[in-house]
Structure formats: structure tokens, C-alpha cells
Design a protein around this motif. Structure first.
Motif, mmCIF file in Angstrom:
data_model
loop_
_atom_site.group_PDB
_atom_site.id
_atom_site.type_symbol
_atom_site.label_atom_id
_atom_site.label_comp_id
_atom_site.label_asym_id
_atom_site.label_seq_id
_atom_site.Cartn_x
_atom_site.Cartn_y
_atom_site.Cartn_z
ATOM 1 N N VAL A 177 0.805 -1.231 0.000
ATOM 2 C CA VAL A 177 0.000 0.000 0.000
ATOM 3 C C VAL A 177 0.838 1.282 0.000
ATOM 4 C CG1 VAL A 177 -1.892 -1.142 1.192
ATOM 5 C CG2 VAL A 177 -0.204 0.126 2.520
ATOM 6 N N LYS A 178 2.173 1.167 -0.063
ATOM 7 C CA LYS A 178 2.969 2.388 0.140
ATOM 8 C C LYS A 178 2.687 3.446 -0.922
ATOM 9 C CE LYS A 178 7.272 0.793 -1.993
ATOM 10 N NZ LYS A 178 7.534 -0.650 -1.862
ATOM 11 N N ASP A 179 2.218 3.021 -2.087
ATOM 12 C CA ASP A 179 1.885 4.013 -3.116
ATOM 13 C C ASP A 179 0.401 4.360 -3.139
ATOM 14 O OD1 ASP A 179 4.561 4.012 -4.002
ATOM 15 O OD2 ASP A 179 4.175 2.137 -5.081
ATOM 16 N N LEU A 180 -0.360 3.766 -2.234
ATOM 17 C CA LEU A 180 -1.821 3.976 -2.247
ATOM 18 C C LEU A 180 -2.293 4.622 -0.953
ATOM 19 C CD1 LEU A 180 -2.753 0.275 -3.143
ATOM 20 C CD2 LEU A 180 -2.431 2.107 -4.787
ATOM 21 N N LEU A 181 -1.366 5.248 -0.212
ATOM 22 C CA LEU A 181 -1.722 5.681 1.140
ATOM 23 C C LEU A 181 -2.928 6.608 1.173
ATOM 24 C CD1 LEU A 181 1.768 6.190 2.780
ATOM 25 C CD2 LEU A 181 0.122 4.369 3.174
ATOM 26 N N HIS A 182 -3.180 7.287 0.059
ATOM 27 C CA HIS A 182 -4.296 8.236 0.094
ATOM 28 C C HIS A 182 -5.528 7.713 -0.608
ATOM 29 C CE1 HIS A 182 -1.945 11.005 2.316
ATOM 30 N NE2 HIS A 182 -0.934 10.687 1.540
ATOM 31 N N LYS A 183 -5.480 6.426 -0.941
ATOM 32 C CA LYS A 183 -6.685 5.756 -1.449
ATOM 33 C C LYS A 183 -7.552 5.335 -0.252
ATOM 34 C CE LYS A 183 -6.376 5.091 -6.036
ATOM 35 N NZ LYS A 183 -5.293 5.916 -6.368
ATOM 36 N N PRO A 184 -8.862 5.219 -0.470
ATOM 37 C CA PRO A 184 -9.710 4.793 0.655
ATOM 38 C C PRO A 184 -9.360 3.388 1.132
ATOM 39 C CG PRO A 184 -10.973 4.946 -1.384
ATOM 40 C CD PRO A 184 -9.632 5.513 -1.675
ATOM 41 N N GLY A 185 -9.447 3.189 2.453
ATOM 42 C CA GLY A 185 -9.144 1.888 3.027
ATOM 43 C C GLY A 185 -10.074 0.809 2.514
ATOM 44 N N THR A 186 -11.279 1.235 2.121
ATOM 45 C CA THR A 186 -12.266 0.270 1.657
ATOM 46 C C THR A 186 -11.923 -0.279 0.281
ATOM 47 O OG1 THR A 186 -13.484 2.226 1.029
ATOM 48 C CG2 THR A 186 -14.228 1.063 2.985
ATOM 49 N N ALA A 187 -10.935 0.333 -0.414
ATOM 50 C CA ALA A 187 -10.599 -0.134 -1.751
ATOM 51 C C ALA A 187 -9.728 -1.387 -1.717
ATOM 52 C CB ALA A 187 -9.896 0.985 -2.532
ATOM 53 N N LEU A 188 -9.212 -1.741 -0.536
ATOM 54 C CA LEU A 188 -8.345 -2.913 -0.434
ATOM 55 C C LEU A 188 -9.162 -4.203 -0.426
ATOM 56 C CD1 LEU A 188 -5.972 -1.584 2.368
ATOM 57 C CD2 LEU A 188 -5.470 -1.727 -0.077
ATOM 58 N N SER A 189 -8.460 -5.329 -0.652
ATOM 59 C CA SER A 189 -9.143 -6.622 -0.584
ATOM 60 C C SER A 189 -9.427 -6.958 0.887
ATOM 61 C CB SER A 189 -8.266 -7.707 -1.191
ATOM 62 O OG SER A 189 -7.200 -7.998 -0.311
ATOM 63 N N GLY A 190 -10.253 -7.976 1.099
ATOM 64 C CA GLY A 190 -10.648 -8.326 2.457
ATOM 65 C C GLY A 190 -9.461 -8.623 3.367
ATOM 66 N N GLY A 191 -8.521 -9.417 2.864
ATOM 67 C CA GLY A 191 -7.353 -9.774 3.667
ATOM 68 C C GLY A 191 -6.497 -8.554 3.967
ATOM 69 N N GLN A 192 -6.346 -7.687 2.945
ATOM 70 C CA GLN A 192 -5.568 -6.455 3.151
ATOM 71 C C GLN A 192 -6.264 -5.547 4.155
ATOM 72 O OE1 GLN A 192 -5.433 -5.254 -0.963
ATOM 73 N NE2 GLN A 192 -3.228 -5.617 -1.077
ATOM 74 N N GLN A 193 -7.609 -5.489 4.049
ATOM 75 C CA GLN A 193 -8.356 -4.658 5.003
ATOM 76 C C GLN A 193 -8.126 -5.138 6.429
ATOM 77 O OE1 GLN A 193 -12.515 -4.362 4.086
ATOM 78 N NE2 GLN A 193 -12.163 -3.428 2.105
ATOM 79 N N GLN A 194 -8.090 -6.469 6.595
ATOM 80 C CA GLN A 194 -7.894 -6.990 7.947
ATOM 81 C C GLN A 194 -6.492 -6.636 8.451
ATOM 82 O OE1 GLN A 194 -9.664 -7.358 10.305
ATOM 83 N NE2 GLN A 194 -10.515 -9.401 10.420
ATOM 84 N N ARG A 195 -5.496 -6.695 7.565
ATOM 85 C CA ARG A 195 -4.152 -6.311 7.983
ATOM 86 C C ARG A 195 -4.075 -4.807 8.238
ATOM 87 N NH1 ARG A 195 -0.539 -8.174 3.635
ATOM 88 N NH2 ARG A 195 -2.402 -8.955 2.583
ATOM 89 N N LEU A 196 -4.889 -4.043 7.479
ATOM 90 C CA LEU A 196 -4.953 -2.603 7.743
ATOM 91 C C LEU A 196 -5.478 -2.360 9.161
ATOM 92 C CD1 LEU A 196 -4.802 0.344 6.667
ATOM 93 C CD2 LEU A 196 -7.178 0.079 5.945
ATOM 94 N N CYS A 197 -6.493 -3.127 9.540
ATOM 95 C CA CYS A 197 -7.051 -2.970 10.890
ATOM 96 C C CYS A 197 -6.014 -3.351 11.944
ATOM 97 C CB CYS A 197 -8.304 -3.824 11.054
ATOM 98 S SG CYS A 197 -9.655 -3.268 10.003
ATOM 99 N N ILE A 198 -5.202 -4.372 11.621
ATOM 100 C CA ILE A 198 -4.149 -4.759 12.562
ATOM 101 C C ILE A 198 -3.120 -3.632 12.667
ATOM 102 C CG2 ILE A 198 -2.269 -6.403 12.972
ATOM 103 C CD1 ILE A 198 -4.049 -8.554 11.693
ATOM 104 N N ALA A 199 -2.739 -3.053 11.519
ATOM 105 C CA ALA A 199 -1.789 -1.933 11.534
ATOM 106 C C ALA A 199 -2.359 -0.775 12.353
ATOM 107 C CB ALA A 199 -1.508 -1.468 10.103
ATOM 108 N N ARG A 200 -3.653 -0.535 12.178
ATOM 109 C CA ARG A 200 -4.303 0.561 12.890
ATOM 110 C C ARG A 200 -4.250 0.324 14.395
ATOM 111 N NH1 ARG A 200 -10.198 1.133 10.910
ATOM 112 N NH2 ARG A 200 -10.527 -0.518 12.410
ATOM 113 N N ALA A 201 -4.455 -0.942 14.797
ATOM 114 C CA ALA A 201 -4.383 -1.265 16.224
ATOM 115 C C ALA A 201 -2.946 -1.145 16.723
ATOM 116 C CB ALA A 201 -4.923 -2.668 16.467
ATOM 117 N N LEU A 202 -1.975 -1.622 15.907
ATOM 118 C CA LEU A 202 -0.574 -1.592 16.330
ATOM 119 C C LEU A 202 -0.070 -0.170 16.505
ATOM 120 C CD1 LEU A 202 1.024 -4.386 14.124
ATOM 121 C CD2 LEU A 202 0.371 -4.499 16.536
ATOM 122 N N ALA A 203 -0.622 0.748 15.695
ATOM 123 C CA ALA A 203 -0.139 2.132 15.730
ATOM 124 C C ALA A 203 -0.348 2.767 17.096
ATOM 125 C CB ALA A 203 -0.843 2.950 14.649
ATOM 126 N N MET A 204 -1.273 2.226 17.887
ATOM 127 C CA MET A 204 -1.518 2.784 19.223
ATOM 128 C C MET A 204 -0.545 2.195 20.256
ATOM 129 S SD MET A 204 -5.650 3.031 19.566
ATOM 130 C CE MET A 204 -5.841 1.269 19.706
#
Lengths: 269, 322
Positions: free
Chosen positions: A155-182
Motif C-alpha cells: 500500500v505504500k503508493d496507495l496511502l491516500h486511497k480509501p481503506g475500503t478499496a483494499l481486498s478483504g485480507g488487506q483490510q484486515q491487515r490494515l485494521c491490525i496496523a491501525r491497532a498496532l499504531a496505538m
């Protein structure tokens, strides 16, 4: 002998003792309105290990997990009794700051929950809530979290694309990244792979194994192979009680309780 | 399964295939029927447009573009201009939206996120009831109850504020009163639609945001509103569409004067109120044509707003694909 058999008080079968637990549930009860869903759960979560919670549908696995970050409080009529100690403090005590608690205990849901914003903003969401970072620090944190969630390269080149545009598995890893960021101490995962395909599931399992180097993971799963593959400890729930708790390897090869054996061999559930 | 029954099954299937030719005809006939109905609406729009232009033609040729820029409305000299009506239409609608949007947003959020279910049910039902009140009731209430209140209490208070917006005599009726009445009229409608939009936010999404330590206000602002943004904009334009063409309620309270004034206290008019006021007495063909041209302008304004809304939503969709 016609004397009615007296029911023995219920006792969880345990074959490990957890030293210095991060979370320790003690006599945890839970009610949905009038109906009791958890009965005197005692469970210790070992630091920097993966603890799996397994059991048939409706056994209280998710309910138990949802006490740890007090997310159940969002709903009317749900209440918990007993104690849940986090570093020795009862997180169910009225004085607990649930916002600070939820910074320390992240949660991943069954379905990916990307927020309606860009990938960058998704990961920055919790950071912005809890820390006041400069733009540079924020960008560094987002990159670091996406790398930790094994998503950065995709996703490094898509950072400003909506999170919903990712595939299901990528979305889940996005949620993990979001949790890890805290920078949480504990990550709760409520059947995190039940809505995504096998390849994406494998990536997330791999990720969980890497994550336990830095934090504690509690994962609810329906998938017993998954529990066997990634967890160190397993708790088997049935009808709101913890039937058996022990080292995963032991439990899956040589369960102590007949109910556990029936469940892991697929005879019910 | 015996061979006999298999044969029966096969027969049943072939007979179904025979009859499917009939089904295909029905299917096609139904498709043409729906097409015809859809075409009717297109035809109607075209016919209305054509009719408006045809009947407005004397006025269009006589005044040209001056019709839009002049605020003269003088039946004695046969001088007609639409500027004050267009201005009044836009200003009263703008006042209505500025007042109604934040309030309806707040009510909708309260109903979906904060109110206990029993209260949400009662308030929700009241909101729907309010939406069903005929506009003439709002107009009469506005004239007999609200305008005097504006004159005695609200306008003297506002007059103390600096700036030209609240200058002039407190007449009770006028642009501001009309805008407020319009706001009251579209408020229940906006609230009802927005409530439905917010109810569509997936609970797990809100739970997820709360699980990260968001307060309920943060969940609302950062999750529910962005998630429902398209629906909210749609609701706004529906409300705008209602306000812009509202006739009876506005005619009662706007004061009906063909004048453009910077003060919101001053009486004015809207396209719809001018039509309602003057159509009965339109004795000269030119006045009639001028009034119809006003109608044509309202039609065009509505069309432009529809197109803008459409483009905006499309753009939003592109930026926020989901």
C-alpha cells in the motif's frame, strides 16, 4: 443406592500455571439482560504469548473477549461481574478510564472494519486520538505500523486511497496496523480470519506469530487447526464455562477433559 | 429412484421448457410496459418544458435577458422583471437550509446514537407526524402566531446586532420569517432521512472505533458522518428541493414585495409566492407570459440544482469508492 448424586462444584481443568499474567480474569460472570452467558471464568493470559479461545458457537468465547476492553459497555443491558486484572488493577472497577484502557488493548473483529477514510488516515486514527505527534512522527508511525502488519509494500503508493478499496485480507491487515499504531500491550482478535480467504488467512497467522515478540495476543477462533498452529495456550469454552485450559500442544494431542476431546475430534460443535 | 419416476421427472421438465416460450413473451411484454412507463416521465418533462417556453414566449422576446436582471414589476407600465423573485427564492431557501441542517443533523444523531430506544421511538414518530402537516397550516400559523412573535420579540433583539442584515422596521413578515418557517417545514423531513442514513452505519464499524478509545462524539464525527455523507448530501438536496418550490407557507409570511433588500427583515417574494399571488389577477397576456417565464426559471433552477447534486455525488463516489 438411591441417594441422588450430588453435582460436584464445577472446576476448570488446568495443566499450566501462568506466571505474571498480563490479564487475569477472576470469577468473571456476564449477563445479557437476564440471561447469564459466562459463569465464574478464571483465565490467565500469559505475556507475549498467543492464547486461543475455542469452543462451539454460543459458548461465550467472544463474550469473554469483549470484557477485556469493556467494549460490551456500548450496549444496554450487558454487564459483567467478578474481576479482570490488568497489571494487577481491576479493569472492571468503576474508576477505570476505558479510553486509556482501549489504547492499551486493541481489538480486531471478525469482519474487517476499515473506516471511511484513506489508508493513511485509518492507521493514523488511533495515534491522533491518543498522542500528539508531529506530522513527521505520525508518518513514521504509520509506516512502521503498516510494516509491522506486513502491508507496507502493498500500500505504500496507495496511502491516500480509501481503506475500503483494499481486498478483504488487506483490510484486515490494515485494521491490525491501525491497532498496532496505538502501541497496545494486548491485541484481542475475535475470529479475525473467518471472513477472508485461505491465503490471506495464512498471512495473518504468520503475522500473529511475529507479533507475539512485541505484544500479547488473545484470539477467538472457530478454526481448531488455526488454534493449534499459532497459539501457545488454549482455553476451551463450553456453555459459558471454561472447561479446560492448558498448553496448546498438550490439549490438542492429549486433552484431559472428555468434553474437550469430543470437541477437538469434531464430535460436536 | 425408479426409472419410471425419472421418466416422469424428465417429462415434467420438458413440459416446463415448452411453457417457457410463453414466459419469455410475458417477460418481454413486461419489459416494454416498464419502458413505456419510464418513457412517459421523460415525455412529461419535455412537454412541460415545451409548454412553459411556448407560453412564456411573448415575455421572453419582449424582455430578453433583462427579465432576469430587472426587479421592476409594474403591471401598469407592463414592465416585468424576475430578479427580486429569484433573489427571494434563493435567500429564503438558504436561510432555511442554514437553520435546518445543523438542527436536523443533531436530532438525527440523538435519535440514532444517544436516545434510549423508547424515547427515540416517540420522538421519531413525532418527527414523521410533523413531516405530514400540510404547508398551508405552517403558513397560517406563521402569519397569525409566529410573525407577531418575530415582530415583538425576535426582531427587536436581532436589530441590536451590527451589520445591514438586521436593519429596518420589524414588520414580522419578511424574508427572515419566511426562511424560518421553511426551515421548520423541512426540518422533520431532513431529520427522518438523516436518521435512516445514520441507522445504516454498520454497528461493528462504530464498535471498532469505540474499541480504539473514541468517545461517542468522535465516533459520530469521524465514522458515522463520513460513512453516511452521500446519503446526507442526498437528504440535503431533497430538503432544498422542497424549500425552493414551497408556495403556500411562504406566500403567507414573506410580505410579497417586488424588492431586493439587504435586510432580512424586509418583505420580499419568491418565484412560487409571486405566482400564487398574481396568477388569479393576470388579465393581460404579457403578465401571464411573464408569470409563466417565472415558472420556467424555477424549473431551470431546480434542474441545475439536481445536476449539481448529481455531479457532486459522483465526484464524491470517485474519491471515496466503497
Amino acid at each position: 443406592m438411591n441417594v441422588p448424586a450430588q453435582e460436584a462444584p464445577f472446576e476448570t481443568v488446568r495443566d499450566v500455571v501462568v506466571e505474571n499474567p498480563v490479564i487475569s480474569a477472576q470469577k468473571l460472570d456476564f449477563w445479557y439482560g437476564q440471561s447469564q452467558a459466562l459463569f465464574a471464568n478464571d483465565l490467565d493470559i500469559a505475556p507475549r504469548k498467543v492464547t486461543a479461545i475455542i469452543g462451539p458457537s454460543g459458548c461465550g468465547k467472544s463474550t469473554h473477549l469483549r470484557v477485556y476492553n469493556r467494549i460490551f459497555e456500548q450496549y444496554r443491558g450487558q454487564r459483567a461481574g467478578g474481576r479482570v486484572l490488568l497489571d494487577g488493577q481491576d479493569l472492571l472497577a468503576p474508576g477505570t478510564d476505558s479510553i486509556a484502557l482501549r489504547r492499551r488493548i486493541g481489538m480486531i473483529f471478525q469482519k474487517p472494519t476499515p473506516f471511511p477514510m484513506s489508508i493513511f488516515e485509518n492507521v493514523a486514527y488511533g495515534v491522533r486520538l491518543h498522542f500528539s505527534f508531529s506530522r513527521k512522527e505520525l508518518e513514521r508511525k504509520v509506516e512502521e505500523s503498516l510494516r509491522a502488519a506486513a502491508l507496507w509494500d502493498e500500500v505504500k503508493d496507495l496511502l491516500h486511497k480509501p481503506g475500503t478499496a483494499l481486498s478483504g485480507g488487506q483490510q484486515q491487515r490494515l485494521c491490525i496496523a491501525r491497532a498496532l499504531a496505538m502501541s497496545p500491550d494486548v491485541l484481542l482478535m475475535d475470529e479475525p480470519t473467518s471472513a477472508i480467504d485461505p491465503v490471506a488467512t495464512a498471512r495473518i497467522e504468520e503475522l500473529v506469530l511475529q507479533l507475539k515478540e512485541r505484544l500479547t495476543v488473545v484470539i477467538v477462533t472457530h478454526n481448531m487447526q488455526q488454534a493449534a498452529r499459532i497459539s501457545d495456550h488454549t482455553a476451551f469454552f463450553h456453555l459459558g464455562r471454561i472447561i479446560e485450559f492448558g498448553a496448546t500442544a498438550k490439549m490438542f494431542t492429549n486433552p484431559s477433559h472428555p468434553k474437550t476431546e469430543e470437541y477437538i475430534t469434531g464430535r460436536f460443535g | 429412484m425408479t426409472p419410471r419416476r425419472l421418466a416422469d421427472l424428465w417429462k415434467a421438465q420438458t413440459s416446463f421448457r415448452k411453457s417457457s416460450a410463453f414466459h419469455r413473451h410475458v417477460d418481454r411484454a413486461f419489459r416494454y410496459l416498464t419502458l413505456a412507463c419510464a418513457a412517459t416521465t421523460l415525455l412529461l418533462v419535455g412537454a412541460i418544458l415545451w409548454n412553459l417556453i411556448e407560453h412564456a414566449w411573448p415575455s421572453i422576446t419582449k424582455f430578453g435577458l433583462g427579465f432576469v436582471t430587472s426587479s421592476q414589476w409594474n403591471p401598469v407600465k407592463s414592465q416585468y422583471g424576475a430578479a427580486s423573485s429569484i433573489y427571494g427564492t434563493l435567500v429564503s431557501t438558504a436561510i432555511a437550509l442554514i437553520l435546518a441542517l445543523p438542527i436536523s443533523l443533531a436530532i438525527a444523531l440523538f435519535l440514532t446514537s444517544y436516545a434510549p430506544p423508547w424515547l427515540a421511538k416517540i420522538v421519531g414518530t413525532c418527527v414523521e407526524l410533523l413531516a405530514a402537516i400540510p404547508s398551508i397550516i405552517y403558513g397560517m400559523w406563521g402569519l397569525f402566531v409566529f410573525a407577531p412573535y418575530m415582530q415583538k420579540t425576535v426582531q427587536p433583539m436581532l436589530a441590536k446586532l451590527p451589520g445591514p442584515l438586521f436593519d429596518g422596521a420589524p414588520l414580522g413578515v419578511g424574508m427572515l420569517t419566511a426562511g424560518i418557517i421553511l426551515a421548520l417545514m423541512i426540518l422533520p423531513f431532513l431529520t427522518a432521512v438523516m436518521r435512516d442514513v445514520f441507522a445504516m452505519t454498520p454497528p461493528v464499524l462504530m464498535e471498532s472505533a469505540a474499541g480504539m478509545g473514541s468517545t461517542s462524539w468522535e465516533v459520530t464525527r469521524k465514522i458515522s458522518i463520513p460513512y453516511g455523507l452521500r446519503g446526507l448530501i442526498g437528504a440535503t438536496f431533497l430538503g432544498l428541493g422542497r424549500a425552493i418550490g414551497e408556495t403556500m407557507a411562504v406566500t403567507f409570511v414573506i410580505g410579497n414585495s417586488h424588492r431586493i433588500s439587504t435586510s432580512l427583515f424586509a418583505p420580499g417574494n419568491t418565484i412560487a409566492s409571486t405566482l400564487a399571488n398574481e396568477f388569479n389577477e393576470a388579465d393581460s397576456p404579457l403578465l401571464e407570459a411573464a408569470l409563466i417565464e417565472l415558472g420556467l426559471i424555477l424549473f431551470v433552477i431546480t434542474l441545475i440544482i439536481q445536476i449539481l447534486a448529481h455531479l457532486w455525488l459522483k465526484n464524491l463516489q470517485k474519491r471515496q469508492a466503497r
